[in-house]
Design an enzyme around this catalytic site. Structure first.
Site, PDB file in Angstrom:
ATOM      1  N   TRP A 155       0.660  -0.900   0.198  1.00 33.50           N
ATOM      2  CA  TRP A 155       0.300   0.131  -0.039  1.00 33.50           C
ATOM      3  C   TRP A 155       0.617   1.267   0.205  1.00 33.50           C
ATOM      4  O   TRP A 155       1.445   1.567   0.685  1.00 33.50           O
ATOM      5  CB  TRP A 155      -0.898   0.013   1.628  1.00 33.50           C
ATOM      6  CG  TRP A 155      -1.264  -0.837   1.269  1.00 33.50           C
ATOM      7  CD1 TRP A 155      -3.221  -1.195   0.677  1.00 33.50           C
ATOM      8  CD2 TRP A 155      -0.830  -2.660   1.457  1.00 33.50           C
ATOM      9  NE1 TRP A 155      -3.610  -2.486   0.479  1.00 33.50           N
ATOM     10  CE2 TRP A 155      -3.099  -3.261   1.253  1.00 33.50           C
ATOM     11  CE3 TRP A 155      -0.499  -3.365   2.727  1.00 33.50           C
ATOM     12  CZ2 TRP A 155      -3.278  -4.411   1.786  1.00 33.50           C
ATOM     13  CZ3 TRP A 155      -1.375  -4.378   2.806  1.00 33.50           C
ATOM     14  CH2 TRP A 155      -2.076  -4.999   2.488  1.00 33.50           C
ATOM     15  N   HIS A 172      -7.398   1.590   2.111  1.00 31.22           N
ATOM     16  CA  HIS A 172      -8.552   0.852   1.794  1.00 31.22           C
ATOM     17  C   HIS A 172      -9.740   0.649   3.084  1.00 31.22           C
ATOM     18  O   HIS A 172      -8.991   1.444   3.789  1.00 31.22           O
ATOM     19  CB  HIS A 172      -8.050  -0.166   1.696  1.00 31.22           C
ATOM     20  CG  HIS A 172      -7.133  -1.645   3.091  1.00 31.22           C
ATOM     21  ND1 HIS A 172      -6.024  -2.046   3.117  1.00 31.22           N
ATOM     22  CD2 HIS A 172      -6.808  -0.520   4.190  1.00 31.22           C
ATOM     23  CE1 HIS A 172      -5.414  -2.458   4.074  1.00 31.22           C
ATOM     24  NE2 HIS A 172      -6.366  -1.113   5.005  1.00 31.22           N
ATOM     25  N   ARG A 198      -4.293   6.020  -2.652  1.00 31.29           N
ATOM     26  CA  ARG A 198      -2.894   5.038  -2.632  1.00 31.29           C
ATOM     27  C   ARG A 198      -2.118   6.436  -3.199  1.00 31.29           C
ATOM     28  O   ARG A 198      -2.769   7.133  -4.071  1.00 31.29           O
ATOM     29  CB  ARG A 198      -3.040   4.164  -3.303  1.00 31.29           C
ATOM     30  CG  ARG A 198      -3.962   3.411  -2.576  1.00 31.29           C
ATOM     31  CD  ARG A 198      -3.732   1.768  -2.387  1.00 31.29           C
ATOM     32  NE  ARG A 198      -4.087   1.138  -1.283  1.00 31.29           N
ATOM     33  CZ  ARG A 198      -5.126  -0.280  -1.925  1.00 31.29           C
ATOM     34  NH1 ARG A 198      -4.105  -0.091  -3.160  1.00 31.29           N
ATOM     35  NH2 ARG A 198      -5.199  -0.695  -1.493  1.00 31.29           N
ATOM     36  N   GLN A 212     -14.561   1.723  -2.553  1.00 31.92           N
ATOM     37  CA  GLN A 212     -14.036   0.551  -2.565  1.00 31.92           C
ATOM     38  C   GLN A 212     -14.880   0.498  -1.886  1.00 31.92           C
ATOM     39  O   GLN A 212     -16.363   0.986  -1.424  1.00 31.92           O
ATOM     40  CB  GLN A 212     -12.936   0.202  -1.432  1.00 31.92           C
ATOM     41  CG  GLN A 212     -11.500   0.237  -1.821  1.00 31.92           C
ATOM     42  CD  GLN A 212     -10.527  -1.226  -0.821  1.00 31.92           C
ATOM     43  OE1 GLN A 212     -11.270  -0.683   0.330  1.00 31.92           O
ATOM     44  NE2 GLN A 212      -9.390  -1.757  -1.389  1.00 31.92           N
ATOM     45  N   VAL A 255      -5.701 -11.937   6.078  1.00 26.91           N
ATOM     46  CA  VAL A 255      -6.799 -13.309   6.003  1.00 26.91           C
ATOM     47  C   VAL A 255      -6.207 -13.915   5.176  1.00 26.91           C
ATOM     48  O   VAL A 255      -4.578 -14.861   5.014  1.00 26.91           O
ATOM     49  CB  VAL A 255      -7.655 -12.848   4.413  1.00 26.91           C
ATOM     50  CG1 VAL A 255      -8.848 -11.918   4.837  1.00 26.91           C
ATOM     51  CG2 VAL A 255      -7.302 -12.515   3.358  1.00 26.91           C
ATOM     52  N   ALA A 309     -13.775 -11.600   4.471  1.00 31.71           N
ATOM     53  CA  ALA A 309     -13.404 -10.409   4.387  1.00 31.71           C
ATOM     54  C   ALA A 309     -13.578 -10.409   3.007  1.00 31.71           C
ATOM     55  O   ALA A 309     -13.215 -11.469   2.547  1.00 31.71           O
ATOM     56  CB  ALA A 309     -12.753  -9.607   5.113  1.00 31.71           C
TER      57      ALA A 309
END
Ligand SMILES: [Zn+2]
Lengths: 346, 818
Positions: A155, A172, A198, A212, A255, A309
């Protein structure tokens, strides 16, 4: 009596020749009106003898009835003719342009967010919203992205001036995962639409400010296959009942297992075309099972709870759905672009 | 990471195409970004050939005639290449071949080879240099191929390669090498991986004091090997070719070998010129503050006590894991080297690299956490290659400092957890098979799966990681799609979002288009519209350290600057612009805290009210005054604002004349809800509007703090909606008042005196003129009265009329006009 005969003869004869509504009105006034011949005759009855009077009176009444009855259909016909003629002269060129009401349009991104909110509401997901300026703690640390790990380089972050704190533009919508879980107890089903930022050069497919939609579900016994089911349902609602979702393995620190998900191309039905770059698939975003470290970080017991997620790019979905080929159009505020969505109805 | 297919095939059998391999690797988490076919441009016109004979050109001293054969092609080539000789294997290009034009100014420009006469002799083809083949800039002589080059085959089949470029996600360190990718391919294709040829240290003396680690927490292992008798020269073609294919520029054989092994095995290596390693020994230690060394990129670096250095007996010779020093680099006359294969702490290397603003291929590997058990294999592989490439080289001695050996970890999980996490059952045999293929040692005993994780898989620490390993090889494709079980929570809707949506819907219906702008603005733009909703001082500004555009470093406190820019742009092609935006504004609170981010609603309108069509006044035919009356003005935005805010329950909006430096002093108002300032509406000063690019148009703007509106309306009871069945009665009133009396005051006076049956009030005429006096204006209102339970009587209405007449006169001095 000869008088009334002649009135009758004359009236009926003129009646035969009535051709306009005006003629008819004149005729009606001449014979049946308050100053018409029949009325005048009736008024003149006083000058008759008592013997003559009843018969003459009856004759006058008969004549009045006869003329009224004879006149009615003719009047009706002439009225109808007049109406027809009037409408004929009032005719227009039905192909002329209409009066266009001034109608605006919601921004396509907000229209799409509305659509997604509705789709996910049907699956029990609540929409939550969060700050666009965030702390490093929520944007990274609580998402299992440690400060000195190269994962953090994924990122490119825009940093806010703050003397002694890590304050950034959120990279995000994922910080809302931790913020939501801190506030709620499972079961959790939320989506988070919003802007993210970003430090990235702009081109037709890259924007530094973009939108998003984050999704998070935490409960007992949540499975990776549930994530696939939910995303597939979304894809079908958005792009049609035939759509399929494909998962491939990918890495996101928050995740595990991690997934990159695609939808088969609606333009070519997965056969391959320009829109999907001849792959048959359109990449939608990243997803996976919430990392145990993330659950632990907000005080959930990963032995009891699991969750999934996902995150997807709103602009990308609109670009796919409507064939927009330059992501910069979304923030150019050009009416020629925005007007297209007044018709699209998103 | 670029992986040439030929290199992968050295280690694992790949029977499928590069495209298929790329697709399968991608599905398993190793995303192939690009596939390149090197040499494809040589096509079927460029061959491996043999020089049968070389004779002097009869008419030119510097040219020769070469008799060349490649399979069925045998021809004479005229060439000036100084290095051509009989018996050589060379590259022959036939007429029609596409080659790089070695004499063109533009680099890489292609040309098509045509046969031609050179000094009277027909030349039917060409013997190529590396430059002409697009392999390098070398054009001094022709490319001479190894003796075993297969004469008669197309060059693309011999030197061509297919390169797959993989994006290696930052969690993976084991796959950041050709060997690692070959291992992944082997696991996916169920093929064994062949081991590489490595040197042996059997019989080579260990020299204990060659290496000393003074910072064991930052350097877990250091292997040093001294090799004598090396000769520095250009790498052989296979080595240089592979590096070039992998995107690394060949330098010399020794440096190339260190790079080759780094690409192949993933372990960065370094070669020091032993002459310049004082005391012929290595000490790994942290720097002293201010210590300096010039790195290989010819930059003098200054270190801090946090930086790890490789030093000799006297001085630093390298920055550990980042870059070597100039003082000890391998030179053309180097004869002995000290080869380093070591393991450095990932965080330390990363931080040093950041501090020095240096990113190298070595650093990119160390910062992911390399396996110290890799170092030995890499060192032995490099030694083997040095011995292969330098025939006179011998290994003098070595040392391997590895105080604490890294041991594999073990992860145990209930076997059933695989199905619980994935929603898909995988049988035990498959799980064991897949994990074994990936180099794990799985054991199932009873209900438990126990897995020994190889030390190069630092990314696998949890049972979830093990489950992903199984799933990605079995294939995510096989995963079913299910719907979540369990109770569906009640969906609560966000009140602020609903408010924003209602505002948006009413404005869209009112003909406005919603925009969306970047949140950054310039200092001056921020300054121009500061304070339209709330006071905004320098302390309230939120600034970015690294904005994308340096001229726009401030987060907006107002949405207007960007929205006005959009109006100016649109007016270049539109006659009417009605834009609004709903989005966050940013107000700093206290340093180191998050700013306040209220949601704002902004308007910017300019241009003609009606579209240009057959119904609208034909603007072209109107005089100036009439045309001006067709321009959007203050009241268009005010009306839109009212529609939007009344929709969300702000029915008691009030306006008071106000001032703002950017706005027209006679056409600006503060907007209030419940008496509290929530924003500003007004026309931009004509001079500023012009400066902002909207020309002579009126530019009408408004900005409202929606978050404040929401707070002020919070907890308010829902609107009662009922339909009255008794017919409404309309009554008209015209009042003559002083010009200075605001219409809002007259309306307020009417409302106060109109009684409870008033249901609507509309101002339908404003008149000024000599007839009524220069300082007066006439305001005409239509009031609507409705009783819920009865028809109103004339007497009732007359009574109210008198009351209104008296009341308005008392409050604003208004005379009822006849
Ligand atoms: Zn397609």
């Amino acid at each position: 009596m000869s008088d009334i005969q002649s009135i009758r003869t004359q009236a009926l004869e003129r009646l035969e020749h009535l051709s306009t509504l005006e003629d008819a009105q004149t005729w009606e006034a001449d014979y049946l009106g308050p100053k018409g011949a029949v009325k005048l005759f009736q008024r003149s009855l006083g000058s008759l003898s008592a013997e003559e009077r009843p018969a003459a009176g009856r004759a006058a009444n008969d004549l009045s009835r006869e003329l009224t009855e004879a006149f009615a259909p003719i009047l009706e016909r002439l009225q109808a003719e007049s109406l027809t003629a009037g409408m004929a002269s009032d005719s227009i060129d039905v192909t002329l342009p209409g009066r266009t009401p001034t109608v605006g349009a919601a921004h396509p991104i907000n229209a799409m967010i509305d659509e997604l909110i509705e789709i996910f509401a049907h699956m029990g997901f609540q929409s939550v919203f969060g700050p666009e300026v965030e702390t490093g703690r929520y944007n990274f640390d609580l998402l299992n992205i440690p400060a000195d790990h190269p994962a953090r380089d994924v990122w490119d972050t825009m940093i806010v001036q703050a003397p002694n704190a890590e304050i950034i533009m959120r990279t995000h919508t994922s910080p809302m995962q931790a913020r939501t879980m801190e506030r709620m107890e499972p079961p959790v089903r939320v989506i988070v639409p919003g802007k993210a930022y970003r430090f990235e050069a702009q081109d037709a497919s890259h924007e530094w400010q973009f939108t998003q939609l984050e999704g998070l579900m935490v409960d007992k016994d949540v499975r990776l296959s549930d994530l696939k089911g939910v995303l597939q349902e979304m894809a079908r609602q958005l792009f049609g009942p035939e759509r399929k979702v494909r998962f491939r393995c990918d890495f996101f620190p928050f995740v595990e297992p991690g997934v990159d998900f695609s939808v088969d191309c609606a333009v070519c039905d997965g056969k391959g075309c320009r829109v999907c770059k001849y792959t048959g698939w359109l990449e939608m975003g990243g997803a996976g099972m919430v990392h145990p470290n993330v659950l632990r970080g907000v005080g959930y017991d990963p032995k009891v709870y699991s969750g999934f997620a996902f995150g997807l790019g709103i602009e990308r979905i609109i670009m796919m759905k409507y064939g927009v080929n330059d992501i910069r159009a979304f923030q150019a505020n050009d009416l020629r672009f925005l007007e297209r969505f007044a018709a699209a109805g998103a | 990471m670029k992986a040439p297919l030929s290199w992968l095939k050295d280690m694992v059998s790949i029977e499928i195409t590069a495209e298929e391999l790329a697709a399968r690797m991608t599905m398993a988490g190793l995303e192939a970004e690009k596939i390149e076919h090197l040499g494809a441009e040589w096509g079927d016109k460029v061959y491996v050939a043999e020089v049968l004979n070389v004779t002097q050109h009869p008419d030119a001293d510097r040219l020769v005639l070469a008799d060349i054969q490649a399979g069925e092609h045998r021809l004479t080539v005229v060439t000036g290449a100084p290095n051509i000789a009989t018996g050589q294997k060379v590259v022959l290009a036939l007429a029609g071949a596409r080659l790089v034009d070695a004499y063109a100014d533009e680099p890489g420009k292609m040309k098509t080879l045509k046969p031609g006469k050179i000094r009277g002799i027909m030349s039917e083809g060409m013997v190529c240099s590396e430059k002409e083949l697009g392999m390098s800039d070398e054009h001094e002589g022709i490319l001479v191929l190894p003796d075993d080059a297969p004469v008669g085959t197309l060059l693309q089949h011999y030197l061509g390669d297919t390169v797959i470029e993989f994006e290696i996600t930052p969690n993976l360190v084991h796959a950041f090498s050709v060997r690692g990718l070959a291992g992944e391919a082997g696991a996916i294709l169920n093929e064994p991986v062949r081991e590489l040829a490595v040197a042996s240290m059997d019989g080579v003396p260990v020299q204990e004091n060659l290496v000393r680690i003074d910072a064991p927490q930052l350097c877990s292992r250091y292997i040093g090997v001294i090799i004598d008798g090396v000769q520095v020269e250009p790498s052989p073609a296979w080595l240089a070719g592979r590096l070039a294919a992998a995107g690394v520029r060949p330098i010399n054989n020794l440096v190339d070998i260190t790079n080759y092994v780094m690409l192949e095995i993933g372990q960065p290596l370094h070669a020091f010129d032993l002459r310049n390693v004082a005391g012929e020994r290595i000490i790994v230690r942290t720097a002293t503050d201010g210590e300096q060394m010039e790195t290989l990129d010819h930059t003098m670096r200054t270190f801090t006590a946090a930086d790890l250095l490789i030093t000799d007996a006297e001085k630093p010779v390298a920055v550990a894991g980042v870059m070597g020093g100039v003082n000890s680099e391998v030179l053309d006359d180097t004869t002995s080297i000290l080869l380093e294969s070591a393991n450095f702490d990932m965080v330390s290397v990363r931080q040093t690299g950041r501090r020095l603003k240096l990113r190298t291929d070595a650093l990119a590997r160390f910062e992911r956490g390399l396996d110290p058990n890799l170092s030995w294999n890499a060192a032995m592989r490099a030694v083997q290659l040095v011995l292969d490439v330098c025939p006179d080289a011998t290994v003098r001695c070595y040392a391997d400092e590895y105080p604490v050996k890294k041991a594999p970890i073990n992860i145990s999980l209930p076997f059933v957890k695989i199905e619980k996490v994935l929603g898909m059952a995988i049988d035990a045999a498959t799980v064991v098979n897949v994990l074994s293929r990936l180099g794990f040692q799985p054991v199932i005993s009873g209900e438990t799966l126990s897995v020994t994780v190889p030390t190069n898989r630092s990314d696998v620490t949890l049972s979830e990681d093990v489950i992903e390993e199984v799933a990605r090889i079995v294939g995510y494709d096989n995963l079913p799609a299910t719907m979540p079980i369990g109770e569906t929570p009640i969906v609560e809707r966000d009140a602020m979002f609903l408010l924003e949506r209602a505002v948006r819907e009413s404005l869209v219906a009112a003909g406005a288009f919603e925009g969306r702008s970047y949140v950054t603005v310039s200092e001056s733009a921020q300054q121009t519209f500061a304070g339209v909703t709330r006071e905004s001082t320098e302390n309230h500004l939120v600034r970015l350290i690294n904005p994308l555009n340096d001229a726009q470093p401030v987060l907006r406190t107002s949405l207007l600057p960007r929205l006005i820019d959009a109006v100016a742009e649109n007016l270049k092609h539109e006659k009417t612009v009605r834009l609004f935006e709903i989005g966050h504004a940013f107000f700093g609170t206290t340093p180191d805290e998050l700013p306040d981010e209220p949601s704002h609603l902004a308007f910017a309108y300019a241009g003609y009210r009606e579209p240009f069509n057959r119904f609208a006044p034909q603007v072209r035919k109107l005089n100036t005054e009439q045309a001006a009356a067709q321009e959007l003005d203050y009241f268009d935005v005010k009306g839109a604002l009212e529609v939007a805010l009344e929709r969300v329950g702000a029915t008691d909006l009030t306006y008071a004349r106000s001032e703002h430096p950017a706005l027209h002093p006679g056409r600006t108002a503060s907007v209030k809800v419940k008496g509290e300032h929530i924003g500003t509406i007004g026309e931009v000063r004509p001079d500023l509007a012009k400066e902002l690019g909207v020309g002579e148009n009126r530019l009408v703007v408004a900005e409202i703090d929606l978050a404040r509106v929401h707070q002020l309306l919070g907890g308010q009871a829902k609107m009662q909606i009922s339909v009255d069945h008794f017919l409404p009665v309309e009554q008209d009133f015209a009042f003559l008042v002083d010009k200075s009396v605001p219409a809002a005051d007259v309306e307020q006076a009417l409302r106060r005196n109109a009684g409870p049956l008033l249901t609507d009030i509309v101002l339908f005429d404003v008149f000024e003129g000599k007839q009524i006096g220069a300082d007066k204006k006439s305001l005409a209102y239509r009031l609507t009265f409705t009783a819920p339970d009865r028809a109103l009587t004339d007497a009732e209405l007359e009574k109210q009329r008198v009351k209104i007449q008296k009341g308005v006169k008392a409050l604003v001095g208004g005379e009822l006009r006849a």
